[in-house]
Write a protein that holds these residues in place. Structure first.
Motif, PDB file in Angstrom:
ATOM      1  N   ILE A  98      36.837  44.966  32.140  1.00  0.00           N
ATOM      2  CA  ILE A  98      38.025  44.850  32.988  1.00  0.00           C
ATOM      3  C   ILE A  98      39.308  44.846  32.154  1.00  0.00           C
ATOM      4  O   ILE A  98      40.269  45.546  32.507  1.00  0.00           O
ATOM      5  N   PRO A  99      39.393  44.113  31.037  1.00  0.00           N
ATOM      6  CA  PRO A  99      40.612  44.203  30.217  1.00  0.00           C
ATOM      7  C   PRO A  99      40.895  45.620  29.731  1.00  0.00           C
ATOM      8  O   PRO A  99      42.055  46.056  29.695  1.00  0.00           O
ATOM      9  N   PHE A 100      39.838  46.364  29.356  1.00  0.00           N
ATOM     10  CA  PHE A 100      40.044  47.750  28.904  1.00  0.00           C
ATOM     11  C   PHE A 100      40.536  48.624  30.058  1.00  0.00           C
ATOM     12  O   PHE A 100      41.415  49.473  29.877  1.00  0.00           O
ATOM     13  N   ILE A 101      39.977  48.437  31.255  1.00  0.00           N
ATOM     14  CA  ILE A 101      40.413  49.194  32.421  1.00  0.00           C
ATOM     15  C   ILE A 101      41.881  48.896  32.734  1.00  0.00           C
ATOM     16  O   ILE A 101      42.675  49.805  32.988  1.00  0.00           O
ATOM     17  N   LYS A 102      42.241  47.622  32.697  1.00  0.00           N
ATOM     18  CA  LYS A 102      43.635  47.229  32.953  1.00  0.00           C
ATOM     19  C   LYS A 102      44.587  47.919  31.973  1.00  0.00           C
ATOM     20  O   LYS A 102      45.625  48.463  32.358  1.00  0.00           O
ATOM     21  N   ALA A 103      44.234  47.877  30.687  1.00  0.00           N
ATOM     22  CA  ALA A 103      45.107  48.442  29.678  1.00  0.00           C
ATOM     23  C   ALA A 103      45.210  49.963  29.784  1.00  0.00           C
ATOM     24  O   ALA A 103      46.283  50.542  29.648  1.00  0.00           O
ATOM     25  N   SER A 128      29.626  48.297  34.782  1.00  0.00           N
ATOM     26  CA  SER A 128      29.021  47.085  35.356  1.00  0.00           C
ATOM     27  C   SER A 128      29.461  46.904  36.803  1.00  0.00           C
ATOM     28  O   SER A 128      30.462  47.490  37.254  1.00  0.00           O
ATOM     29  N   GLU A 129      28.722  46.069  37.532  1.00  0.00           N
ATOM     30  CA  GLU A 129      29.098  45.749  38.910  1.00  0.00           C
ATOM     31  C   GLU A 129      30.511  45.168  38.943  1.00  0.00           C
ATOM     32  O   GLU A 129      31.331  45.537  39.782  1.00  0.00           O
ATOM     33  N   GLU A 130      30.795  44.260  38.032  1.00  0.00           N
ATOM     34  CA  GLU A 130      32.092  43.589  38.006  1.00  0.00           C
ATOM     35  C   GLU A 130      33.226  44.585  37.762  1.00  0.00           C
ATOM     36  O   GLU A 130      34.238  44.590  38.469  1.00  0.00           O
ATOM     37  N   ALA A 131      33.038  45.451  36.762  1.00  0.00           N
ATOM     38  CA  ALA A 131      34.078  46.436  36.450  1.00  0.00           C
ATOM     39  C   ALA A 131      34.228  47.452  37.577  1.00  0.00           C
ATOM     40  O   ALA A 131      35.345  47.872  37.914  1.00  0.00           O
ATOM     41  N   GLY A 132      33.111  47.851  38.162  1.00  0.00           N
ATOM     42  CA  GLY A 132      33.164  48.810  39.258  1.00  0.00           C
ATOM     43  C   GLY A 132      33.875  48.245  40.479  1.00  0.00           C
ATOM     44  O   GLY A 132      34.689  48.935  41.113  1.00  0.00           O
ATOM     45  N   LYS A 178      30.351  53.498  47.444  1.00  0.00           N
ATOM     46  CA  LYS A 178      31.356  53.955  46.479  1.00  0.00           C
ATOM     47  C   LYS A 178      31.067  53.381  45.096  1.00  0.00           C
ATOM     48  O   LYS A 178      31.206  54.078  44.071  1.00  0.00           O
ATOM     49  N   LEU A 179      30.662  52.115  45.063  1.00  0.00           N
ATOM     50  CA  LEU A 179      30.308  51.502  43.784  1.00  0.00           C
ATOM     51  C   LEU A 179      29.133  52.235  43.152  1.00  0.00           C
ATOM     52  O   LEU A 179      29.148  52.545  41.951  1.00  0.00           O
ATOM     53  N   ARG A 180      28.100  52.518  43.948  1.00  0.00           N
ATOM     54  CA  ARG A 180      26.920  53.224  43.415  1.00  0.00           C
ATOM     55  C   ARG A 180      27.285  54.633  42.970  1.00  0.00           C
ATOM     56  O   ARG A 180      26.750  55.138  41.975  1.00  0.00           O
TER      57      ARG A 180
END
Length: 234
Positions: free
Chosen positions: A225-230, A187-191, A171-173
């Motif tokens: 991640i902050p942008f995704i959260k917002a 990125s891996e972290e954001a994904g 799913k990440l890929r």
């Protein structure tokens, strides 16, 4: 697109392409659906049946096959029966003139005599015309509550593939592949944050990605991640 498809308001999704499909454990099914979409597909099985739970990419592959056929100037039609069955089995008339017919959600018409008979006769016409038929459903052929014995017999002749859900890593890929084709870097972290924070179905994950794509374009921001959260109000 087939004229009858246009009149029904059915539009193939622009992103429903083979290049946009991350196969995971479904590589064999993907390869076969690609082959049945090619101009020299006469050597492959002309009746293929894909089944699986919602979100495994069944409708994506059926639409991708139609897009591939249309790209080479041939005729193809996609009928999602969950949306169009209300118009009646006359929708199946003359489809044998298409090079590829893709019918999704077969389970919707199982147990309906007029539809079952119409589908049975379509099978025969497509076979006689040397064209190809690609079917999709949420269950294996033997598990459908089909009443017409002749239709059951035809379904038993199909080349059947069960489509499996992607693993978390797949799913990440898949998310990264879809993001890259949109010109985004995930990125891996954001994904992984997307995977662990929200709903895990691929349809919802891709919907989140589309929302993030539009927001990123407007704000000229990267997918942190902050942008995704917002953006997603998480």
């Amino acid at each position: 697109m087939n004229p009858s498809q246009l009149s029904l308001g059915i539009r193939l999704r622009d992103d429903a392409t083979f290049a946009n499909y991350y196969p995971g454990a479904n590589a064999v099914a993907l390869g076969y659906v690609e082959r049945i979409s090619e101009a020299d597909a006469n050597w492959v099985e002309s009746l293929v049946y894909l089944w699986g739970a919602p979100g495994v990419g069944r409708s994506h592959l059926l639409q991708a096959a139609c897009i591939r056929v249309q790209e080479r100037g041939a005729r193809a039609i996609f009928l999602p029966l969950a949306e169009v069955a209300k118009y009646g089995p006359q929708l199946l008339d003359n489809l044998e003139y298409c090079d590829l017919v893709c019918i999704d959600d077969i389970q919707v018409i199982a147990g309906h005599p007029a539809w079952e008979e119409g589908l049975f006769h379509l099978f025969n016409r497509i076979r006689d015309s040397g064209k190809n038929l690609l079917l999709g459903a949420n269950a294996a052929p033997r598990e459908l509550p089909v009443k017409l014995a002749d239709l059951k017999s035809r379904l038993s002749l199909a080349l059947v593939f069960q489509l499996h859900d992607l693993s978390d890593e797949d799913k990440l890929r898949a998310l990264q592949l879809r993001a890259s084709r949109r010109g985004l870097q995930l990125s891996e972290e954001a994904g992984r944050y997307l995977l662990t924070r929200g709903e895990r179905s691929m349809s919802q994950l891709f919907a989140h990605l589309e929302c993030l794509d539009q927001a990123s374009l407007q704000a000229q921001r990267k997918l942190t991640i902050p942008f995704i959260k917002a953006t997603l109000n998480w």
